[in-house]
Design a protein around this motif. Structure first.
Motif, PDB file in Angstrom:
ATOM      1  N   THR A 287       0.815  -1.211   0.000  1.00 51.40           N
ATOM      2  CA  THR A 287       0.000   0.000   0.000  1.00 51.40           C
ATOM      3  C   THR A 287       0.852   1.265   0.000  1.00 51.40           C
ATOM      4  N   LEU A 288       2.174   1.120   0.019  1.00 50.69           N
ATOM      5  CA  LEU A 288       3.052   2.283   0.088  1.00 50.69           C
ATOM      6  C   LEU A 288       3.322   2.818  -1.319  1.00 50.69           C
ATOM      7  N   THR A 289       2.937   4.066  -1.522  1.00 50.17           N
ATOM      8  CA  THR A 289       3.106   4.680  -2.840  1.00 50.17           C
ATOM      9  C   THR A 289       4.581   4.782  -3.212  1.00 50.17           C
ATOM     10  N   GLU A 290       5.419   5.133  -2.218  1.00 49.46           N
ATOM     11  CA  GLU A 290       6.832   5.328  -2.523  1.00 49.46           C
ATOM     12  C   GLU A 290       7.505   4.038  -2.990  1.00 49.46           C
ATOM     13  N   VAL A 291       7.075   2.877  -2.458  1.00 48.41           N
ATOM     14  CA  VAL A 291       7.667   1.607  -2.878  1.00 48.41           C
ATOM     15  C   VAL A 291       7.314   1.318  -4.333  1.00 48.41           C
ATOM     16  N   GLN A 292       6.071   1.532  -4.690  1.00 48.62           N
ATOM     17  CA  GLN A 292       5.661   1.302  -6.070  1.00 48.62           C
ATOM     18  C   GLN A 292       6.463   2.163  -7.036  1.00 48.62           C
ATOM     19  N   ARG A 293       6.687   3.410  -6.660  1.00 49.69           N
ATOM     20  CA  ARG A 293       7.417   4.304  -7.554  1.00 49.69           C
ATOM     21  C   ARG A 293       8.923   3.983  -7.579  1.00 49.69           C
ATOM     22  N   LEU A 294       9.441   3.553  -6.461  1.00 50.16           N
ATOM     23  CA  LEU A 294      10.850   3.155  -6.454  1.00 50.16           C
ATOM     24  C   LEU A 294      11.065   1.891  -7.277  1.00 50.16           C
TER      25      LEU A 294
ATOM     26  N   ALA B  44       0.858  12.230  -9.761  1.00 51.30           N
ATOM     27  CA  ALA B  44      -0.068  12.667  -8.716  1.00 51.30           C
ATOM     28  C   ALA B  44      -0.052  11.685  -7.554  1.00 51.30           C
ATOM     29  N   THR B  45      -0.256  12.204  -6.350  1.00 50.64           N
ATOM     30  CA  THR B  45      -0.292  11.365  -5.152  1.00 50.64           C
ATOM     31  C   THR B  45      -1.112  12.040  -4.082  1.00 50.64           C
TER      32      THR B  45
ATOM     33  N   ASN C 223      -0.588  11.363  -0.804  1.00 52.76           N
ATOM     34  CA  ASN C 223       0.292  11.555   0.368  1.00 52.76           C
ATOM     35  C   ASN C 223       1.722  11.668  -0.128  1.00 52.76           C
ATOM     36  N   GLY C 224       2.183  12.896  -0.302  1.00 50.85           N
ATOM     37  CA  GLY C 224       3.495  13.117  -0.878  1.00 50.85           C
ATOM     38  C   GLY C 224       4.639  13.038   0.097  1.00 50.85           C
ATOM     39  N   LYS C 225       4.360  13.085   1.413  1.00 49.81           N
ATOM     40  CA  LYS C 225       5.441  13.111   2.389  1.00 49.81           C
ATOM     41  C   LYS C 225       6.330  11.875   2.321  1.00 49.81           C
ATOM     42  N   PRO C 226       5.794  10.660   2.364  1.00 47.32           N
ATOM     43  CA  PRO C 226       6.686   9.492   2.313  1.00 47.32           C
ATOM     44  C   PRO C 226       7.449   9.406   0.996  1.00 47.32           C
ATOM     45  N   VAL C 227       6.830   9.877  -0.089  1.00 44.84           N
ATOM     46  CA  VAL C 227       7.538   9.863  -1.364  1.00 44.84           C
ATOM     47  C   VAL C 227       8.724  10.822  -1.315  1.00 44.84           C
ATOM     48  N   CYS C 228       8.483  12.023  -0.788  1.00 44.57           N
ATOM     49  CA  CYS C 228       9.577  12.999  -0.671  1.00 44.57           C
ATOM     50  C   CYS C 228      10.685  12.486   0.226  1.00 44.57           C
ATOM     51  N   GLU C 229      10.330  11.845   1.332  1.00 49.71           N
ATOM     52  CA  GLU C 229      11.355  11.321   2.245  1.00 49.71           C
ATOM     53  C   GLU C 229      12.166  10.212   1.568  1.00 49.71           C
ATOM     54  N   ALA C 230      11.501   9.368   0.798  1.00 47.49           N
ATOM     55  CA  ALA C 230      12.221   8.314   0.093  1.00 47.49           C
ATOM     56  C   ALA C 230      13.193   8.901  -0.920  1.00 47.49           C
ATOM     57  N   VAL C 231      12.754   9.930  -1.647  1.00 49.59           N
ATOM     58  CA  VAL C 231      13.631  10.558  -2.635  1.00 49.59           C
ATOM     59  C   VAL C 231      14.808  11.237  -1.945  1.00 49.59           C
TER      60      VAL C 231
ATOM     61  N   THR D  73       0.977  22.033  -8.455  1.00 52.83           N
ATOM     62  CA  THR D  73       0.341  20.867  -9.068  1.00 52.83           C
ATOM     63  C   THR D  73      -0.726  21.306 -10.057  1.00 52.83           C
ATOM     64  N   GLY D  74      -0.853  20.542 -11.121  1.00 52.30           N
ATOM     65  CA  GLY D  74      -1.856  20.839 -12.126  1.00 52.30           C
ATOM     66  C   GLY D  74      -3.211  20.296 -11.724  1.00 52.30           C
ATOM     67  N   ASP D  75      -4.169  20.453 -12.616  1.00 55.67           N
ATOM     68  CA  ASP D  75      -5.527  19.976 -12.340  1.00 55.67           C
ATOM     69  C   ASP D  75      -5.561  18.458 -12.163  1.00 55.67           C
ATOM     70  N   ASP D  76      -4.642  17.780 -12.811  1.00 61.93           N
ATOM     71  CA  ASP D  76      -4.616  16.321 -12.679  1.00 61.93           C
ATOM     72  C   ASP D  76      -3.773  15.850 -11.499  1.00 61.93           C
ATOM     73  N   GLY D  77      -3.237  16.801 -10.714  1.00 60.86           N
ATOM     74  CA  GLY D  77      -2.449  16.437  -9.537  1.00 60.86           C
ATOM     75  C   GLY D  77      -0.982  16.211  -9.802  1.00 60.86           C
ATOM     76  N   THR D  78      -0.531  16.323 -11.027  1.00 57.78           N
ATOM     77  CA  THR D  78       0.877  16.095 -11.360  1.00 57.78           C
ATOM     78  C   THR D  78       1.664  17.389 -11.279  1.00 57.78           C
ATOM     79  N   LEU D  79       2.976  17.268 -11.181  1.00 53.92           N
ATOM     80  CA  LEU D  79       3.876  18.423 -11.200  1.00 53.92           C
ATOM     81  C   LEU D  79       4.328  18.629 -12.640  1.00 53.92           C
ATOM     82  N   ALA D  80       3.455  19.209 -13.433  1.00 48.08           N
ATOM     83  CA  ALA D  80       3.684  19.314 -14.873  1.00 48.08           C
ATOM     84  C   ALA D  80       4.876  20.206 -15.190  1.00 48.08           C
ATOM     85  N   GLN D  81       5.010  21.336 -14.470  1.00 51.17           N
ATOM     86  CA  GLN D  81       6.122  22.236 -14.758  1.00 51.17           C
ATOM     87  C   GLN D  81       7.463  21.589 -14.433  1.00 51.17           C
TER      88      GLN D  81
END
Length: 915
Positions: A619-626, A773-774, A776-784, A869-877
């Motif tokens: 269920t951890l988003t950061e693991v999936q992305r890693l 998009a996420t 809960n961005g905190k655990p992702v940021c900490e993993a990065v 973040t954009g309308d879709d929740g992504t960091l497009a810029q």
């Protein structure tokens, strides 16, 4: 000071060198059990004090003394009592008495004891392993490098006998030079019938081009001779090496290692030093230069990477201070040989070649070769470069020439050759062939024109079918074979496992021929084993070796050195432009692969640590992305990056640990680290020995198939430990190269590779992890932050408040963070500014233009806006900026390749398969 003499030889158990270098006191002899009462009484009566400040009473020499000496040593480590009566033994004579030049060495080794010898033998193995002393079997190019084998017990020969042998070797060397000059010149030997003309015309190594070359004043410079002692104690030559003899570097390494583990023994035995030979070699090569004689450029030409000469040539070039080059490093312009460097073409005065004659020039010799340089023979004809040994020198190492050397010596010098060959018969000679056919089972058969290519053939060891097949080949082409007398090789003590046993021995001596005469190296490469046929092969075919000690009764000169004379005037300078393009390329890719290995390891460690945690990692988003990051980096199947395919793939908990040792992934960690090792070996002469040891240790520890639990595969815990150790080793390598490499082009290309790779990885990591998009961005940021080794810096600034803008600032736009994207681009710009420039049209250089564009995008970026973040929740810029940078970085790498590195190789793709 130890005493030498008969009395000293009586007490091998009294005093010796023990682990730690201390000498055992005289009281130690009281603890040595003596079973024979008469021996005990004699030892008590013949008291010896091992201190020069005290009186020492020596008994008169005699039979009783000799018997005691032999008995004591036979009852200790030595197995001389098992020797046959009809052979020659280097340590003792037919009656079992220790030969004088072996006496002291025998005593000292005996005093060491079995345990100490085991420790020193283990130290030799460890030294060879850690310093990469390896060999690559010449006859089996598909095999990988194997550790060099060196016995702790040396091969010992007395200075008196060596003096006689050296004189005979010098005479034979002068004969070979004379014969070669004749075969490539007037050919009197053929016209007078001393040597059959068919021997030369049938030789596939002979090229008419050799005969047409300008005749040098001297053809041979460095030669080698393979020697074996027969049962009667007489030395015979089993082969000559005149093309580019191998083994000199290994001989030197054997001496350095032995001196390290047996320092006191080698000093006390008055072993002749080797430095004077190498000093003479260096001076001679410098003296051959036709120009720039005050400081000529001498290069050592070695085959491409992967050759059996790789370690040895690297070692010799580094020891002697010569530039190690490959054929791709050289270019001929206007009849002159040049070294291709970043600063332009640099003229070469002397070329010491370690490639085959026929591979020196693809234009006039072998058109398929990549080892030589096109146009080299033109330079030879113009005498603009001196080639050592002369092209064509392969002719006089032909085995088929051995039967005719005695006659050739009488023809040229009017007397007998002192050092004769083992009796050899060329089957292309009718008289020789008639004798051979009558004595088939008492001779060994070899190729008549090649000195390598497998062991000799003994007919009585073949099956009936193999025997008949060989005889058919012999009858069909008799000129392709020579038959040679079977010698009964002498035996010498060898440490094997936990005991000393006698084994058969051969020597390879080395000679230096100069206008002033012949200098014979005071020692040899000794090889030992039980199989005489195997010992007849190349020195790098896998046998155990020994350091050969020529011992003297008088102290030896220890003042020789390869350092320049104190009166030599040296112009102070700052170098850098003379870096060969090939070396720059290997350094560049070393930086890239080392950084790539660290990046994979950091992502892997962070991912595995979260999978091993208490939470349900599914269920951890950061693991999936890693995991997707690892897939995009090539560490695991690319399908893991595609969501619909993940359900059909093996479970990540098993896949990730197994991938740490997976060699099948061409861009995975193991293959990447192998590329680090490959490039480290290629530039070994440019790096410190510690750098090589770090890479070697890191590779060995990561790929070690033995698991901590003994299971067939590693688990998550052990996988984390392995990548954690690897990260530490790679950081040590980075720190070492940063602190030990001077800031010349060598360091600049290593850093360029590292910075470009880190920038590419950072873009890939942030696009994969931060931009989607996420909720809960905190655990992702900490993993990065953890992957980029920036979490400590972040917490020191912002405590536990995790927000996108400061994370993006720290990793993208912060010019003070060594892990940020801007830091990489700023350093790339500074490095590019210092590279050699090429004059051209007015305007910005293409490479610099790319760098400026990259810098502009990042320096003008606002981390606050990038975190929107954009309308879709992504960091497009953020994603747009990173993708633009990621698109331009390969263009920058291609520009650097095209400008500086394209001289040597075709375009490279970072796959882990080639470089």
């Amino acid at each position: 000071m130890r005493r030498r003499g008969t009395a000293y030889a009586l007490y091998p158990v009294q005093i010796g060198i023990f682990p730690g270098g201390d000498d055992r006191s005289s009281a130690a002899r009281d603890t040595v059990p003596i079973d024979d009462p008469s021996l005990a009484a004699m030892m008590y009566r013949l008291e010896w004090l091992g201190n020069d400040s005290q009186a020492a009473t020596e008994p008169p020499p005699g039979p009783e003394t000799d018997r005691l000496n032999t008995t004591l040593q036979s009852n200790a480590l030595w197995n001389d009592t098992t020797l046959d009566a009809d052979g020659f033994y280097e340590r003792c004579d037919a009656e079992g008495a220790v030969r004088p030049h072996w006496a002291m060495v025998s005593e000292e080794i005996n005093s060491l004891g079995r345990q100490a010898l085991q420790e020193r033998s283990a130290a030799i193995e460890r030294f060879c392993r850690e310093n990469g002393v390896t060999f690559h079997a010449a006859e089996t190019p598909e095999e990988t490098n194997r550790p060099w084998q060196l016995s702790v017990v040396p091969f010992v020969i007395g200075a008196g006998e060596w003096s006689d042998l050296s004189a005979a070797l010098a005479g034979r060397t002068r004969l070979l030079e004379t014969v070669l000059a004749d075969l490539l010149g007037p050919q009197r030997l053929i016209r007078e019938g001393v040597v059959p003309g068919e021997l030369l015309w049938a030789n596939p190594s002979f090229k008419r081009t050799y005969h047409s070359l300008e005749k040098p004043q001297q053809h041979l410079h460095v030669t080698a001779t393979d020697l074996a002692r027969d049962a009667d104690g007489v030395w015979h030559v089993t082969g000559d090496r005149t093309r580019a003899p191998s083994g000199l570097g290994y001989l030197l390494e054997n001496r350095i290692i032995t001196s390290r583990v047996m320092p006191t023994l080698i000093r006390h035995s008055n072993t002749l030093r080797l430095a004077s030979f190498f000093e003479s070699l260096k001076e001679h090569l410098y003296s051959l230069a036709a120009s720039h004689r005050d400081n000529p450029r001498v290069v050592l030409l070695t085959p491409p990477s992967g050759s059996y000469r790789e370690f040895e040539d690297n070692y010799l070039a580094r020891y002697l201070g010569f530039t190690l080059v490959q054929g791709s490093d050289l270019a001929v312009r206007n009849g002159e040989l040049n070294l291709k460097t970043l600063g332009g073409l640099q003229p070469i005065q002397v070329l010491w070649r370690h490639v085959s004659d026929r591979r020196c020039d693809p234009l006039e010799l072998d058109p398929t070769t990549r080892e030589g340089v096109t146009g080299l023979l033109r330079c030879v004809r113009r005498r603009s470069v001196e080639v050592v040994n002369a092209i064509g020198s392969v002719l006089v190492q032909t085995p088929a020439l051995l039967p005719y050397l005695d006659q050739a010596h009488r023809f040229f010098f009017g007397d007998e050759l002192k050092l004769t060959s083992a009796k050899t018969y060329w089957c292309g000679d009718p008289d020789h062939r008639a004798y051979v056919m009558q004595h088939l089972d008492s001779l060994n058969f070899r190729n008549a024109f090649a000195v390598s290519g497998g062991s000799a053939i003994t007919l009585n060891q073949l099956s009936q079918n193999d025997r008949e097949a060989f005889l058919r080949r012999l009858h069909a082409k008799p000129s392709d074979y020579v038959a040679q007398q079977r010698l009964q090789f002498s035996k010498t003590p060898v440490w094997t496992g936990n005991q000393i046993e006698p084994q058969k021995a051969t020597l390879r001596s080395f000679q230096l021929l100069t206008p002033g005469g012949v200098t014979v190296l005071p020692g040899a490469l000794a090889r030992v084993g039980h199989d005489q046929l195997e010992l007849s092969r190349s020195p790098v075919s896998g046998q155990m070796t020994q350091d050969c000690w020529v011992t003297s009764d008088t102290p030896v000169d220890e003042t020789k050195t390869l350092l320049p004379d104190s009166e030599t005037v040296i112009k102070l300078r700052r170098g850098g432009d003379e870096l060969p393009s090939r070396v720059a390329e290997h350094l560049y890719w070393l930086g890239r692969y080392a950084e790539r290995a660290e990046a994979i390891s950091r992502v892997m460690r962070t991912t595995l640590a979260r999978i091993a945690g208490e939470e349900n990692w599914d269920t951890l988003t950061e693991v999936q992305r890693l995991v997707r990051t690892l897939a995009s980096m090539g560490q695991i199947e690319a399908s893991f990056a595609v969501e619909p395919f993940v359900a059909n793939l093996p479970h990540v908990e098993q896949t990730l640990p197994a991938s740490v040792l997976d060699r099948d992934q061409p861009r995975g960690l193991v293959r990447t680290l192998e590329s680090v090792m490959h490039n480290t070996i290629a530039v070994r002469g440019r790096l410190s020995s510690e750098a090589y040891r770090i890479v070697h240790r890191a590779t060995a520890e990561l790929t070690n198939s033995t698991t901590a639990s003994g299971a067939s595969s590693i688990g998550i815990g052990e996988a984390i430990e392995r990548v954690d150790r690897l990260i530490v080793d790679l950081l040590a390598l980075a720190g070492l190269t940063s602190e030990s490499l001077v800031r010349t082009h060598a360091w600049q290309f290593l850093e360029l590779g590292r910075r470009i790779e880190r920038a590419e990885h950072l873009c890939e990591l942030l696009v994969t992890t931060l931009c989607p998009a996420t909720e809960n961005g905190k655990p992702v940021c900490e993993a990065v932050l953890e992957v980029t080794d920036s979490i400590v810096t972040y917490r020191s600034r912002y405590k536990n408040l995790v927000r996108l803008a400061p994370v993006i600032d720290l990793l993208v736009t912060d010019e003070t963070n060594p892990r940020s994207l801007r830091f990489q681009l700023d350093h790339i710009a500074a490095l590019v500014e210092k590279l050699p420039t090429v004059e051209g049209p007015v305007g910005l250089d293409a490479i610099k233009r790319i760098v400026l564009d990259l810098q502009y995008r990042i320096t003008t970026a606002d981390p606050i806006q990038l975190s929107d973040t954009g309308d879709d929740g992504t960091l497009a810029q953020l994603q747009s900026v990173l993708e633009q940078v990621a698109e331009d970085l390969p263009r920058l790498a291609e520009g650097i390749n095209a400008r500086y590195l394209i001289h040597t190789e075709a375009r490279q793709i970072l796959t882990g398969t080639g470089r």
